[in-house]
Every structure is written in structure tokens, then in C-alpha cells.
Scaffold this active site. Structure first.
Site, short mmCIF file in Angstrom:
data_model
loop_
_atom_site.label_atom_id
_atom_site.label_comp_id
_atom_site.label_asym_id
_atom_site.label_seq_id
_atom_site.Cartn_x
_atom_site.Cartn_y
_atom_site.Cartn_z
N LYS A 124 0.82 -1.21 0.00
CA LYS A 124 0.00 0.00 0.00
C LYS A 124 0.85 1.26 0.00
O LYS A 124 0.51 2.24 -0.66
CB LYS A 124 -0.95 0.00 1.20
CG LYS A 124 -2.02 -1.06 1.06
CD LYS A 124 -3.16 -0.84 2.02
CE LYS A 124 -4.26 -1.87 1.72
NZ LYS A 124 -5.32 -1.84 2.68
N LYS A 214 -5.88 -10.02 -7.33
CA LYS A 214 -7.22 -10.11 -6.75
C LYS A 214 -8.02 -8.83 -6.98
O LYS A 214 -7.44 -7.74 -7.12
CB LYS A 214 -7.14 -10.43 -5.26
CG LYS A 214 -6.65 -9.29 -4.41
CD LYS A 214 -6.99 -9.51 -2.94
CE LYS A 214 -6.65 -8.24 -2.19
NZ LYS A 214 -7.19 -8.10 -0.89
N LYS A 217 -10.47 -3.11 -3.68
CA LYS A 217 -11.10 -1.80 -3.73
C LYS A 217 -10.09 -0.68 -3.90
O LYS A 217 -10.45 0.43 -4.25
CB LYS A 217 -12.02 -1.56 -2.53
CG LYS A 217 -11.46 -1.82 -1.18
CD LYS A 217 -12.61 -1.74 -0.14
CE LYS A 217 -12.26 -2.52 1.11
NZ LYS A 217 -13.42 -2.86 1.90
P1 TYM Z 1 -10.65 -5.81 4.14
O1 TYM Z 1 -11.73 -4.88 4.52
O2 TYM Z 1 -9.61 -5.37 3.18
O3 TYM Z 1 -11.30 -7.11 3.53
C1 TYM Z 1 -12.31 -7.81 4.26
C2 TYM Z 1 -12.19 -9.30 4.03
O4 TYM Z 1 -12.38 -9.58 2.65
C3 TYM Z 1 -11.32 -10.39 2.17
N1 TYM Z 1 -11.15 -10.06 0.72
C4 TYM Z 1 -11.39 -10.89 -0.29
N2 TYM Z 1 -11.79 -12.17 -0.31
C5 TYM Z 1 -11.92 -12.76 -1.51
N3 TYM Z 1 -11.69 -12.16 -2.70
C6 TYM Z 1 -11.27 -10.87 -2.73
N4 TYM Z 1 -11.03 -10.28 -3.91
C7 TYM Z 1 -11.11 -10.17 -1.50
N5 TYM Z 1 -10.72 -8.92 -1.14
C8 TYM Z 1 -10.74 -8.87 0.22
C9 TYM Z 1 -10.14 -10.03 3.07
O5 TYM Z 1 -9.18 -11.03 3.16
C10 TYM Z 1 -10.81 -9.84 4.41
O6 TYM Z 1 -10.96 -11.08 5.10
N6 TYM Z 1 -7.66 -5.68 8.10
C11 TYM Z 1 -8.92 -6.19 7.60
C12 TYM Z 1 -10.10 -5.72 8.41
C13 TYM Z 1 -9.92 -5.98 9.88
C14 TYM Z 1 -10.10 -7.21 10.53
C15 TYM Z 1 -9.80 -6.96 11.90
C16 TYM Z 1 -10.47 -8.48 10.09
C17 TYM Z 1 -9.56 -5.06 10.81
N7 TYM Z 1 -9.51 -5.66 12.03
C18 TYM Z 1 -9.86 -7.99 12.85
C19 TYM Z 1 -10.52 -9.50 11.07
C20 TYM Z 1 -10.21 -9.24 12.40
C21 TYM Z 1 -9.09 -5.72 6.16
O7 TYM Z 1 -8.54 -4.72 5.77
O8 TYM Z 1 -9.97 -6.42 5.45
#
Ligand code: TYM
Length: 353
Positions: A124, A214, A217
């Protein structure tokens, strides 16, 4: 008012609120989370939270943040989350101040070098310049560890891009436990998490324009990403112009035909969402050998547009007051649980008697 049952183990996860949620998040994370919550809530407390403090680790339009936080809760609801289930907790991270309190304490036990090795930070920050690269982006995994450890979570279903953060959570919990005694429940190792949640964990919808990476966003152009809020006709166009290959035959081959394979997966998922009892294998056998990519794409595009139309109708029909009430009651309950952990830690580090 309800509280968490201290004898029940906790499953916890979150999806960030920023921009718009795309079908990769929806099919890869939100739907499996909602299904898991429905199946596991008899035996587990299920914590689904909106990591809104994580939303501006990279620059965003803050005038849209409040709406996108609520939109996250609406999306869970439109995806079928049962709001009346008392074992499922739906809350905003920022409404439980213990998250940032604990993150600060954990920060002071985290090595600079340890954070510098996080690949998501490297990826990032490569796309940002100068002061756009915030300290918040750098220590994002520490806040994530606090999110998990406050609630004694055992299982944390996340995609593999979050694996390193989960491993860090285990490391910091073990480090603090060694130094101060049993402060935290250490989440299960990643391999055990995968065993528990099954193979859907590995699901990865790819970018339509560049199907070797992948769907994400933070993609700049948005051409390869289908957002849940996209106009169905615009999404149709994105699929019609999806990158494929020159082999000229539909086959499921992630290595050599990543674009076509991605479309086969998307088609299966939108069909399943429409209530059809189909597997990926069935979709593959239906289309394998088809030679006109344009015809195949049109089918995927039509059905994806239909999925968006239906989903957007479900989203418009959610019960707003019920969502607001759910957030309020979960946040009240979660503050009690989180403060218990925080006080334990504050005592251990010498901030309280
Ligand atoms: P985030 O918001 O980027 O993504 C949320 C979840 O979606 C999954 N993901 C995907 N799965 C399949 N295909 C895709 N193209 C795809 N893009 C994203 C991510 O792996 C994730 O599981 N840091 C985390 C949010 C967070 C969190 C936490 C999660 C903050 N604190 C504590 C669990 C526990 C994040 O940025 O996810």
C-alpha cells in the site's frame, strides 16, 4: 440488555468500510461470514464488526465515511444476517474506545522492524507519496490485533491477504502473556483456522482487467472491479470487456486461463445467490469447450447484472431502525467485554491497581 456468554468461544471478523464494497468482498468474505454466523451461532459468540478506524489509514473522502459505515451494516443485513440472533454482535469499532486504547499499549510492545516487514504495508505504501504514508497505515496490524484480543477470539476468518496480520496477533499475544502472565486468549494458528472454516477461505475473486491479481477496492481505475453499488448496465460492460486469453476455448485453468476461470467462478456465485443449487464443477462442465468467448461473457454479464439488480433491491428494503437498534445494543454489550480485557491489561502494565 445482553452480554456475551463467557463460556462460549468467539469467532470474530470485520470488513473495512471505505469506498464501496465489491463482489470480491461480498462473495469472498461477507456471504461466507453471514453463512458461518448462521451455522455457528449455537456454539459460538459471533462478533462481526465494522473496522471504521481502519478506514482512513489511506486517504479517503471523509464526507462519505459515515454513510459507508452504515452501508456496511446494511450490506450484512441484505446478505441475510439475522439481526434478532442474540449470539451475533454487530458493532462499530469506533464506538468501543477500548480498541484504540489497547492498540496504543500494544504499540509500545511492538518492534519497528516487525511492522516494517508487513507485506500489506509495503504494497500500500508503494502506491502513496510522502506524508500520505501515515503512521496509521504502518501500525494498522496493531489495531487489528487489539480488535481480536479484546474479545478473546479463538477463530478469525479472513482472506489470505490478512494472514500475516493474524500471525502478528498471535505473536504479540504470546509475547504479552510471557511477560505479564495469562492476559490474552491466543487465536488458533492459521492452518487450524483453515481447517475449521473449510476451503472457501481460499476463495479469491480476481480483477476483471488483470485476472492475475485479486479484485481490490484500492484498484485505481475501477475497470476490473464490480462494486455492489454499480449500475447493472455498467457492470455488464465491465464483464464484456474482461481480459481473457487467445486460447479460444472455455476451460477452467487458473494458471493458463485466469480470466475465463474467474468468470466461471463469478457465474457460479451469482447463480448460487439467486438460489440455484449449483457447484463450480457443474458450471465448468456446462461451459467447457465453448468457443465463442463473447457468448460466454454475455451470459456471465447478464446474470451478474441480474444479481446486482436483485441485491440492490434487497439493500433498499432493509429495516433501518432494526439495524440501528442492533448496533446500539451490540455496542453496549461489547463495551463491557472489551473494557474487562482492557482493565486486565492496564493492571498488568501498571496503569491500574
Ligand atoms: P478488508 O476490509 O480489506 O477485507 C475484508 C475481508 O475480505 C477479504 N477479501 C477478499 N476475499 C476474496 N476475494 C477478494 N477479492 C477479497 N478482497 C478482500 C479479506 O481477506 C478480508 O478477510 N484488516 C482487515 C479488516 C480488519 C479485521 C480486523 C479483520 C480489521 N480488524 C480484525 C478481522 C479481524 C481488512 O482490511 O480487510
Amino acid at each position: 440488555m445482553y452480554t456475551m456468554n463467557p463460556t462460549k468461544p468467539v469467532i470474530l471478523t470485520g470488513v473495512r468500510a471505505n469506498n464501496d464494497i465489491h463482489i470480491g468482498n461480498y462473495f469472498g468474505a461477507i456471504l461466507p461470514i453471514v453463512d458461518m454466523a448462521k451455522r455457528r451461532s449455537a456454539d459460538f459468540d459471533i462478533n462481526l464488526f465494522i473496522p471504521d478506524l481502519h478506514s482512513f489509514t489511506t486517504p479517503i473522502d471523509h464526507s462519505k465515511l459515515y454513510d459507508s459505515i452504515l452501508n456496511n451494516a446494511r450490506i450484512y443485513t441484505a446478505a441475510g444476517l439475522p439481526l434478532d440472533n442474540q449470539a451475533i454482535h454487530l458493532y462499530r469499532q469506533s464506538r468501543v474506545p477500548a480498541h484504540s486504547e489497547l492498540a496504543w499499549i500494544l504499540d509500545c510492545f511492538t518492534g519497528f522492524g516487525e511492522m516494517s516487514r508487513m507485506t500489506q504495508f509495503k504494497d500500500k505504501s508503494d502506491k502513496l507519496h510522502g506524508d500520505q504514508i501515515s503512521v496509521g497505515l504502518f501500525n494498522y496490524p496493531v489495531l487489528m490485533a487489539a480488535d481480536i484480543l479484546l474479545y478473546n477470539a479463538t477463530y478469525v476468518p479472513v482472506g489470505d491477504d490478512q494472514t500475516q496480520h493474524l500471525e502478528f496477533t498471535r505473536d504479540i499475544a504470546e509475547r504479552m502473556n510471557r511477560k505479564f502472565g495469562e492476559l490474552f486468549t491466543v487465536p488458533k494458528p492459521v492452518a487450524e483456522q483453515h481447517q475449521f472454516f473449510g476451503k472457501d477461505q481460499g476463495l479469491r475473486i480476481k480483477d476483471l482487467a488483470n485476472p492475475t491479481k485479486k479484485m481490490s477496492k484500492s484498484d485505481d481505475t475501477g475497470k476490473g472491479v464490480i462494486f455492489l453499488g454499480d449500475d447493472p448496465q455498467a457492470a455488464h460492460k465491465k464483464i464484456m470487456s474482461a481480459t481473457t486469453d487467445s486460447l479460444g476455448k472455455v476451460q477452467y485453468d487458473r494458471e493458463n486461463q485466469p480470466g475465463i476461470s474467474n468468470l466461471l467462478e463469478i457465474l457460479t456465485l451469482v447463480r448460487q445467490d439467486a438460489g440455484r443449487d449449483v457447484t463450480l464443477e457443474q458450471t465448468i462442465s456446462e461451459f467447457t469447450g465453448m468457443e465463442r468467448y463473447g457468448d460466454f461473457k454475455r451470459i456471465v454479464a447478464d446474470e451478474t447484472a441480474e444479481f446486482l439488480t436483485n441485491f440492490q433491491a434487497r439493500l433498499a428494503a432493509v429495516d433501518e431502525p432494526a439495524i440501528e437498534a442492533k448496533l446500539q445494543s451490540s455496542e453496549q454489550a461489547m463495551n463491557l467485554v472489551a473494557n474487562q480485557t482492557l482493565h486486565r491489561v492496564q493492571k498488568a502494565v501498571g496503569l491500574r491497581r
